[in-house]
Design an enzyme around this catalytic site. Structure first.
Site, PDB file in Angstrom:
ATOM      1  N   HIS A  60       0.814  -1.216   0.000  1.00  0.00           N
ATOM      2  CA  HIS A  60       0.000   0.000   0.000  1.00  0.00           C
ATOM      3  C   HIS A  60       0.854   1.276   0.000  1.00  0.00           C
ATOM      4  CE1 HIS A  60      -4.124   1.604   1.278  1.00  0.00           C
ATOM      5  NE2 HIS A  60      -3.394   2.650   0.974  1.00  0.00           N
ATOM      6  N   HIS A  62       1.449   5.323  -2.146  1.00  0.00           N
ATOM      7  CA  HIS A  62       0.971   6.335  -3.099  1.00  0.00           C
ATOM      8  C   HIS A  62       2.202   7.023  -3.685  1.00  0.00           C
ATOM      9  CE1 HIS A  62      -3.219   6.097  -1.621  1.00  0.00           C
ATOM     10  NE2 HIS A  62      -2.635   5.807  -0.477  1.00  0.00           N
ATOM     11  N   PHE A  63       2.413   6.878  -4.995  1.00  0.00           N
ATOM     12  CA  PHE A  63       3.564   7.520  -5.642  1.00  0.00           C
ATOM     13  C   PHE A  63       3.170   8.805  -6.394  1.00  0.00           C
ATOM     14  CE2 PHE A  63       6.900   3.842  -5.865  1.00  0.00           C
ATOM     15  CZ  PHE A  63       7.059   3.932  -4.499  1.00  0.00           C
ATOM     16  N   ARG A  64       1.876   9.146  -6.381  1.00  0.00           N
ATOM     17  CA  ARG A  64       1.398  10.469  -6.850  1.00  0.00           C
ATOM     18  C   ARG A  64       1.678  10.759  -8.320  1.00  0.00           C
ATOM     19  NH1 ARG A  64      -1.697  10.675  -2.474  1.00  0.00           N
ATOM     20  NH2 ARG A  64      -0.634  11.289  -0.557  1.00  0.00           N
ATOM     21  N   ASP A 151      -8.899   3.071  -3.347  1.00  0.00           N
ATOM     22  CA  ASP A 151      -8.258   3.595  -2.129  1.00  0.00           C
ATOM     23  C   ASP A 151      -8.279   5.121  -2.055  1.00  0.00           C
ATOM     24  OD1 ASP A 151      -6.820   3.142   0.360  1.00  0.00           O
ATOM     25  OD2 ASP A 151      -5.285   4.322  -0.636  1.00  0.00           O
ATOM     26  N   HIS A 178     -10.287   0.202   1.016  1.00  0.00           N
ATOM     27  CA  HIS A 178     -10.187   1.294   1.980  1.00  0.00           C
ATOM     28  C   HIS A 178     -11.607   1.460   2.519  1.00  0.00           C
ATOM     29  CE1 HIS A 178      -9.185   5.679   3.036  1.00  0.00           C
ATOM     30  NE2 HIS A 178     -10.516   5.658   3.073  1.00  0.00           N
ATOM     31  N   HIS A 231      -5.085  -0.884   5.696  1.00  0.00           N
ATOM     32  CA  HIS A 231      -4.822  -0.055   6.889  1.00  0.00           C
ATOM     33  C   HIS A 231      -5.877  -0.147   7.992  1.00  0.00           C
ATOM     34  CE1 HIS A 231      -7.370   2.526   4.466  1.00  0.00           C
ATOM     35  NE2 HIS A 231      -6.392   2.949   3.703  1.00  0.00           N
ATOM     36  N   ASP A 304       1.051   2.578   3.753  1.00  0.00           N
ATOM     37  CA  ASP A 304       0.178   3.666   3.293  1.00  0.00           C
ATOM     38  C   ASP A 304       1.020   4.944   3.097  1.00  0.00           C
ATOM     39  OD1 ASP A 304      -1.989   5.088   2.446  1.00  0.00           O
ATOM     40  OD2 ASP A 304      -3.016   5.158   4.382  1.00  0.00           O
TER      41      ASP A 304
HETATM   42 ZN   LIG Z   1      -6.540   4.287   2.097  1.00  0.00          ZN
END
Ligand SMILES: [Zn+2]
Length: 429
Positions: A60, A62-64, A151, A178, A231, A304
């Site tokens: 999990h 986030h690489f944006r 997510d 999520h 999460h 996360d």
């Molecule tokens: Zn999430």
């Protein structure tokens, strides 16, 4: 290229192997594991006193990228992963545009070829993550999406979600959830509890998470889809996952270090580095998460990893975006909070961070195990070294962490990806 790792404590949760041994890597594979290996290698690493584990697999992050590359991009995110011993990441689809088309998926997979970690990209479930129209899930799977997730939110239209889960089940794919009841969260920014009262901020109830966790579990029961709960932060969600497993429902769950280390009692001022979603919960919830990791109700530890720019996180908790970074501190935080305190064994740490995530993704035939024939994705971790977290030195573009300045134990020395050293703590690579 031959790489020989000497005298490390080799941990392979797949076979309960926990012994001092040498590991020989040739090209991209682990070719031998034995007590003594005499071999003329191109490079020899002395791993005495260190854990030699499969590279961590973070389910999990986030690489944006695309859309928010001022916060992070695939290349910088991968560098942060390598510095944290992580060799495979699952990147979430809440980018801009969202990962809802083959075109965007192809862009990411192309860029990821230059990244120093394996990138497994997820597809969103609805177009633009607007919750109104399903993505062409089959086309996304065919183009290489490893799983499906909305997510950042839940698909609130239950009939649309039910339809998606049936399709995902038919493809024998995985959904990662999520769990957040949008109608109940309102304008909540931190947990409803001691800190929300003291700081006079709108709170988020545990029921926000519990209600959708229950919904998703029962929908998984109806459809037979493989469901992974992201999460997990509440005692209620832990109890639901335990019940689901007892009922034979195909559900797994993950927890993040901040949720098993920090409660909302630590939020004593308006600092947005303590703002994430789900929020830091009560002491009782923290205890429940730890116990669930110990007993196996929760299967995996993920981060996360949610980078944001300093300008965004220097705002009040009320207006700053949700999320903290985690890739570069996850292993040491897990070691410090769970292994050193005797809650998890080193082998269980490897199970939660490597083997179980590989099984959840269905890649355990090649990854997540320290065995001959496997891809040489390896982390060498020193459990004895004490480190003060310095967020300014992160490889990530972002430094939004509540752990800055904290003393933790454990340091990633080397990260090896497909037989190549992609991180060496003694060199600044
Ligand atoms: Zn999430």
């Amino acid at each position: 290229m031959k790489l020989l790792i000497k005298n490390g404590r080799v941990l392979n949760p797949a076979t309960n192997f926990d012994q001092v041994a040498d590991v020989l890597v040739e090209e991209d594979k682990i070719v031998r594991i034995a007590r003594y290996i005499d071999e003329n290698a191109d490079e020899v690493i002395d791993a005495r006193g260190k854990f030699v584990m499969p590279g961590f697999i973070d389910l999990h992050v986030h690489f944006r990228d695309p859309g928010f590359t001022h916060k992070e991009d695939i290349i910088s995110g991968a560098k942060a992963a390598a510095a944290g011993g992580v060799t495979t990441v699952c990147t979430m689809p809440n980018t801009n545009p969202a990962v809802d088309s083959v075109e965007t998926l192809n862009y990411i997979n192309d860029k990821a070829k230059d990244a120093v970690t394996n990138v497994c990209q997820l597809s969103s479930i609805t177009k633009g993550m607007a919750g109104e129209e399903l993505v062409d899930l089959k086309a996304m799977k065919a183009a290489g999406a490893v799983a499906f997730s909305e997510d950042g939110k839940s698909v609130m239209d239950i009939n649309l979600y039910y339809e998606a889960l049936k399709q995902i089940k038919d493809m024998n794919a995985l959904v990662m959830a999520h769990c957040e009841e949008k109608n109940l969260v309102k304008d909540g920014v931190i947990n409803e509890g001691v800190a929300s009262k003291n700081l006079e901020m709108p709170g988020i109830l545990n029921a926000v998470e519990d209600i959708i966790t229950a919904r998703d579990i029962f929908l998984a029961n109806e459809t037979g889809v493989r469901l992974h709960i992201c999460h997990v932060s509440t005692e209620g969600a832990v109890r639901l996952i335990k019940m689901a497993k007892e009922m034979g429902i195909k559900v797994t769950g993950e927890a993040c270090p901040h949720h098993f280390i920090l409660s909302d009692a630590v939020i004593d001022k308006d600092d947005a580095n303590f703002k994430m979603n789900p929020p830091l919960r009560s002491e009782k919830d923290v205890k429940a998460i730890i116990e669930a990791l110990e007993t196996g109700v929760l299967d995996a530890i993920s981060t996360d990893h949610a980078p944001h720019h300093e300008d965004e996180k220097s705002q009040s908790i009320k207006s700053a975006p949700f999320g903290i970074v985690g890739l570069e501190t996850s292993a040491a935080l897990t070691y410090t909070a769970l292994v050193e305190r005797g809650i998890l064994s080193p082998l269980q740490m490897a199970e939660k961070m490597c083997y179980n995530p590989a099984k959840i993704l269905g890649i355990d035939d090649m990854r997540g195990r320290m065995e001959e024939g496997m891809i040489a994705d390896i982390v060498i971790f020193d459990p004895s070294e004490e480190v003060i977290v310095n967020a300014k030195k992160f490889r990530s573009k972002a430094s939004n962490t509540p752990f800055d300045g904290k003393l933790i134990k454990g340091k990633v020395n080397y990260t090896i990806l497909g037989g190549n050293i992609v991180f060496d703590s003694c060199k600044s690579i």
